[in-house]
Scaffold this active site. Structure first.
Site, PDB file in Angstrom:
ATOM      1  N   ASP A  87      42.069  33.983  41.283  1.00 34.89           N
ATOM      2  CA  ASP A  87      43.278  33.285  40.769  1.00 34.89           C
ATOM      3  C   ASP A  87      44.459  33.192  41.939  1.00 34.89           C
ATOM      4  OD1 ASP A  87      43.813  36.064  40.117  1.00 34.89           O
ATOM      5  OD2 ASP A  87      45.657  35.498  39.348  1.00 34.89           O
ATOM      6  N   GLU A 148      44.745  38.610  38.224  1.00 31.65           N
ATOM      7  CA  GLU A 148      45.513  39.933  39.046  1.00 31.65           C
ATOM      8  C   GLU A 148      46.980  39.360  39.359  1.00 31.65           C
ATOM      9  OE1 GLU A 148      47.062  41.734  42.395  1.00 31.65           O
ATOM     10  OE2 GLU A 148      46.705  39.725  42.256  1.00 31.65           O
TER      11      GLU A 148
END
Length: 381
Positions: A87, A148
């Site tokens: 991400d 994350e």
């Protein structure tokens, strides 16, 4: 040149460049689960072609899937966990503004530095092993996390559980300060401060109101004042919202606070301070929630030994490796180090500008950093 050398696949910076281009071109902001899953699809397809044993955990609570791939060798024995996230903080469409392009040694692109470049290096190292027909002494598990950048709320438990199954953790977060790898990180805390006052007409009955915004303004100064550079403590009020109209004394105000601390004891101290703040404004109610989001990641003897091994390998490759101690940014390496598994972080590409509109990686780092990852996998026992 012997026969083995002639048959050894080439580690190609150009091939790495093209692979990173494909990964960066699939935009995957943390909050867009479908976009993150498109990225996971691409990574999974590549790993499956290499024969990896795939396990994919469906996302929950609006986040993307967690992708795990294990080498065909080594069985279920403890080995190496290579930890990456797919991400980014950049929204869909950023690729139009921050185009993927190379200018000399600099390669631009959203998420290229943090951390699709490093995540791809891990994939490339595995691909190289398969092309060469080689196995590593230990089994290797590659884990790709979907959220994350927002604190890994759904993947933390799986990260910690997977780390405890392994002997080492290698994290492909970007290198720091000219190529340094990370052997410790500050702990991260997150808090929400909510204030409720009393609404009133701002003109006709101003005196009846109790402004939540006014009270929050004073608390913001108190919170920001907790920063102590000498002790390695920072506090940041990063998001504020409040009020319902310009002609209404605001009843509600909310602020979100980021805390960074160098060690667990300081974390406990600061959590107590922040949770205990009160307002001296009459007639308002203060509610504070939150706590430590990532535990401190502190260099110990096992981490120092793992770093020394990486430093030796880097010297063999042809560059000097240094470590960056107590960086302020958190990562999933905080979780794995805190559960006692030797963790080496910052093994990704070198560059700068994480989360910005000039995010970049250095082309010259692609080949040596890929070699370092490959040699770590080949030599850890």
């Amino acid at each position: 040149m012997n026969e083995a050398s002639r048959n050894e696949p080439v580690i190609s910076a150009e091939e790495i460049f093209e692979g990173i281009r494909q990964w960066v071109s699939i935009e995957s902001p943390s909050t867009d689960a479908a976009a993150v899953n498109r990225m996971a699809d691409h990574v999974q397809d590549g790993l499956a072609r290499l024969g990896a044993i795939i396990e994919r955990t469906p996302g929950r609570d609006g986040w993307g899937d967690i992708l795990k791939a294990r080498t065909q060798w080594g069985g279920d024995g403890p080995g190496i966990l290579v930890l990456s996230h797919i991400d980014t903080v950049h929204p869909i469409g950023m690729i139009e503004k921050l185009r993927f392009e190379r200018q000399g040694d600099v390669v631009f692109g959203p998420g290229i530095y943090d951390m699709k470049g490093g995540a791809y290096l891990a994939f490339y190292a595995y691909q190289h092993l398969m092309r060469a027909g080689r196995q590593t002494p230990l089994p290797v598990t590659f884990m790709f996390v979907p959220e994350e950048e927002v604190g890994s709320p759904t993947s933390r438990a799986l990260i910690e559980a997977e780390a405890l199954k392994n002997k080492y953790v290698l994290v492909t977060e970007p290198a720091r300060d000219g190529g340094k790898i990370v052997t410790s990180r500050k702990g991260v805390g997150r808090f929400v401060v909510e204030i409720e006052g009393r609404p009133a007409h701002a003109g006709a009955r101003h005196e009846d109101g109790r402004s939540a915004v006014r009270a929050m303004a004073k608390l913001i100064l108190e919170l920001e004042g907790m920063t102590d550079y000498d002790r390695g403590i920072t506090t940041n009020v990063g998001l504020i919202s409040g009020g319902t109209g310009v002609n209404v004394v605001p009843q509600f105000c909310t602020a979100e606070v980021d805390l960074r601390v160098p060690d667990a004891a300081t974390g406990e101290e600061m959590v107590a301070r922040i949770l205990g703040i009160t307002s001296d404004e009459p007639g308002v109610k203060v509610t504070v929630t939150g706590g430590m989001n990532r535990p401190p990641y502190q260099k110990d003897e096992k981490i120092a030994k793992l770093f020394d091994h990486a430093k030796m390998l880097a010297a063999e490759i042809g560059f000097e490796l240094e470590d960056c101690v107590v960086t302020g940014g958190g990562s999933d390496g905080n979780f794995t180090a805190a559960v006692g598994v030797p963790t080496l972080d910052g093994l990704g590409v070198d560059g700068k500008g994480a989360h910005t509109d000039y995010e970049q990686a250095y082309y010259s780092s692609f080949e040596p950093r890929a070699r370092l990852m490959l040699r770590m996998l080949e030599t850890l026992t």
